[in-house]
Enzyme design. Sequence first.
Site, PDB file in Angstrom:
ATOM      1  N   GLY A 181       0.837  -1.189   0.000  1.00 49.49           N
ATOM      2  CA  GLY A 181       0.000   0.000   0.000  1.00 49.49           C
ATOM      3  C   GLY A 181       0.874   1.242   0.000  1.00 49.49           C
ATOM      4  N   GLY A 182       0.272   2.376  -0.279  1.00 50.88           N
ATOM      5  CA  GLY A 182       1.012   3.627  -0.332  1.00 50.88           C
ATOM      6  C   GLY A 182       1.427   4.106   1.059  1.00 50.88           C
ATOM      7  N   SER A 183       2.286   5.091   1.082  1.00 49.24           N
ATOM      8  CA  SER A 183       2.708   5.712   2.335  1.00 49.24           C
ATOM      9  C   SER A 183       1.496   6.239   3.100  1.00 49.24           C
ATOM     10  CB  SER A 183       3.661   6.862   1.999  1.00 49.24           C
ATOM     11  OG  SER A 183       4.181   7.441   3.161  1.00 49.24           O
ATOM     12  N   SER A 184       1.476   6.030   4.405  1.00 47.04           N
ATOM     13  CA  SER A 184       0.385   6.463   5.289  1.00 47.04           C
ATOM     14  C   SER A 184      -0.954   5.787   5.005  1.00 47.04           C
ATOM     15  CB  SER A 184       0.196   7.990   5.257  1.00 47.04           C
ATOM     16  OG  SER A 184       1.320   8.630   5.836  1.00 47.04           O
ATOM     17  N   GLY A 199      -1.563   2.833   6.246  1.00 46.58           N
ATOM     18  CA  GLY A 199      -1.857   2.068   7.447  1.00 46.58           C
ATOM     19  C   GLY A 199      -1.282   0.658   7.483  1.00 46.58           C
ATOM     20  N   LYS A 200      -0.349   0.344   6.578  1.00 45.53           N
ATOM     21  CA  LYS A 200       0.234  -0.994   6.534  1.00 45.53           C
ATOM     22  C   LYS A 200       0.935  -1.392   7.834  1.00 45.53           C
ATOM     23  CE  LYS A 200       3.126   0.074   3.426  1.00 45.53           C
ATOM     24  NZ  LYS A 200       2.759   1.519   3.476  1.00 45.53           N
ATOM     25  N   SER A 201       1.753  -0.490   8.356  1.00 53.51           N
ATOM     26  CA  SER A 201       2.548  -0.842   9.534  1.00 53.51           C
ATOM     27  C   SER A 201       1.655  -1.102  10.739  1.00 53.51           C
ATOM     28  CB  SER A 201       3.557   0.265   9.848  1.00 53.51           C
ATOM     29  OG  SER A 201       4.400   0.454   8.733  1.00 53.51           O
ATOM     30  N   ASP A 215      10.825   0.311   5.089  1.00 54.97           N
ATOM     31  CA  ASP A 215      11.387   1.206   6.101  1.00 54.97           C
ATOM     32  C   ASP A 215      12.591   0.577   6.799  1.00 54.97           C
ATOM     33  OD1 ASP A 215       9.542   3.137   5.516  1.00 54.97           O
ATOM     34  OD2 ASP A 215       8.328   2.872   7.299  1.00 54.97           O
TER      35      ASP A 215
END
Lengths: 176, 176, 176, 176
Positions: free
Chosen positions: A10-13, A15-17, A37
């Site tokens: 998914g894109g940055s921000s 919510g993947k992490s 990251d």
Amino acid sequence: MSTQVIVLNGGSSSGKSGIARCLQSILPDPWLTFGVDSLIEAMPRSSAVVIGPDGEVSAGPDFRALEDAWIQGVAAMARAGARIIVDEVFLGGAESQGRWLTALAGLHVLWVGVRCDSEVAAGREMARGDRVRGMAAKQAELVHQGVRYDLEVDTTATEAVRCARTIAAFLTTRSS
Amino acid sequence: MSTQVIVLNGGSSSGKSGIARCLQSILPDPWLTFGVDSLIEAMPRSSAVVIGPDGEVSAGPDFRALEDAWIQGVAAMARAGARIIVDEVFLGGAESQGRWLTALAGLHVLWVGVRCDSEVAAGREMARGDRVRGMAAKQAELVHQGVRYDLEVDTTATEAVRCARTIAAFLTTRSS
Amino acid sequence: MSTQVIVLNGGSSSGKSGIARCLQSILPDPWLTFGVDSLIEAMPRSSAVVIGPDGEVSAGPDFRALEDAWIQGVAAMARAGARIIVDEVFLGGAESQGRWLTALAGLHVLWVGVRCDSEVAAGREMARGDRVRGMAAKQAELVHQGVRYDLEVDTTATEAVRCARTIAAFLTTRSS
Amino acid sequence: MSTQVIVLNGGSSSGKSGIARCLQSILPDPWLTFGVDSLIEAMPRSSAVVIGPDGEVSAGPDFRALEDAWIQGVAAMARAGARIIVDEVFLGGAESQGRWLTALAGLHVLWVGVRCDSEVAAGREMARGDRVRGMAAKQAELVHQGVRYDLEVDTTATEAVRCARTIAAFLTTRSS
């Protein structure tokens, strides 16, 4: 057979992490999480990505070679018996997935798309305060182009923990 | 042939991570750094090490299995062509080294001992402020027991960057 | 009367923060630490300092006004009874000290210069890995120009904890 | 007259810090943000709060005295002309608000309650991964007991950036 690797893209921000951390808490077995990251953290600064003022990500030739070896290594961890969550941003879309597909050949992989409305992701980027503005909006659609998933979740109006529960339920169903 | 893996082994607050970062800056090729801290970061909390009030580290059975797979993966990255710095704490001394020796078989490895006077390391632990007190003193000697090195550096009175230059010079000499 | 404020002034990577943390551990009473890093953390990004590619620090007009109010606030905390360690970088030398002198009027202040050889500080900057390169060298001499101290310590060859002990001993002597 | 201090009060993982960062981006003037997290960061470890295994927060007598002086200092910053966002957790409910009310006397303050459904906050706590579990649930209701607000926002189903826009609009209306 049970799933050995969960790839969250998914894109940055998007919510993947957060989903990855919830999965680590919810799933009964221990799962290791690696992602772009942690790869960047492992690199010398001069090889890592350069983020432009508008959130445009560019990576040098070193980055690609290091990333290729890292992908091989992550696949080897899974083959050695560790369950692995990959927290990724497929900036190259289908081509990025292709590299992982090759490396993970023979492993049982769950491909999960993590979507988030571009404007909502941009708002979360602002709330985080630790990212260059513009990455979220730039990547929201881009990273999913041509990528094929077993399952998609959308964090626009669904909490990370609930998305993680959906993924966990899917895993259980599939392996039974 | 040129070195593919540099293993830095030393106790907590001995200065390994600083040396690793300086090596990444000084060495002409790009090197990836992985270590016990990044492994713990990748783990679910429930599997990670528990640090007692006096800095005593204990790890559950999950930890060991995850670590074994991770070591295989790091070795695979090196075999896939990435130069790797391993930033490690051999709590099991020679036995810990043995596990890496097996995993890294066939690769050109430089084994570096990073020593630091126990009291000085304890002072740096206090100055860092982000570690449980007592780890530095407990580990200062322990981690070197029975371990064999190609090179030893001592950060007690030598800056990290100078230790890194010593290691870099050794690499050059050895590969020529 | 006993000291109410300890001002540590030194260039980037000179070791001020480590000394501050050691002082907080060593001194019998509780001391609060504030400094330019926590001020920048409190600011909106657009007001905070901009660090150029060679480590050159520049601050907009907002920065100065916010900093002035913050200095008043830190002084007010000391007047309200909290012991305060100020971890500062006097980019303006004597002029910077003058602003603190005015704000701290009537309080018992210990002015401590934290020196570090420019090349050694640059090496530590490289080992930290979280700072733009060049700040340490640029600031090493600059921040001490025209500044008057009660005590100076030098971290070039002396550990932070030992510098903290020197400061603690000085405090005891002075207040007796 | 225009607002000088915005106090955001809410439980752990209710989204206060995200709202504060969005406010800093959205509001035309520069605002400084201080809160209990930055206070704890400034304290010696031995004075800071102790968080029990179930997320129960306890603070020693030093904590209270240091916090009182810090509150005076934050109020002094506002009186010296800085606009201040306070990111707080009123563990003592109305009594906590009372201490700020006294310190901020004479200043134009906007009191904002940041609510979040207890279960949702607990899910976000899991997704963050850097907090002891249980704090979110324990504090969700507790911190609002007896507290009076000018405005309340609820992050359960509303993004931080949207809550920030609501607050910003309220500020504009009120000052006109």
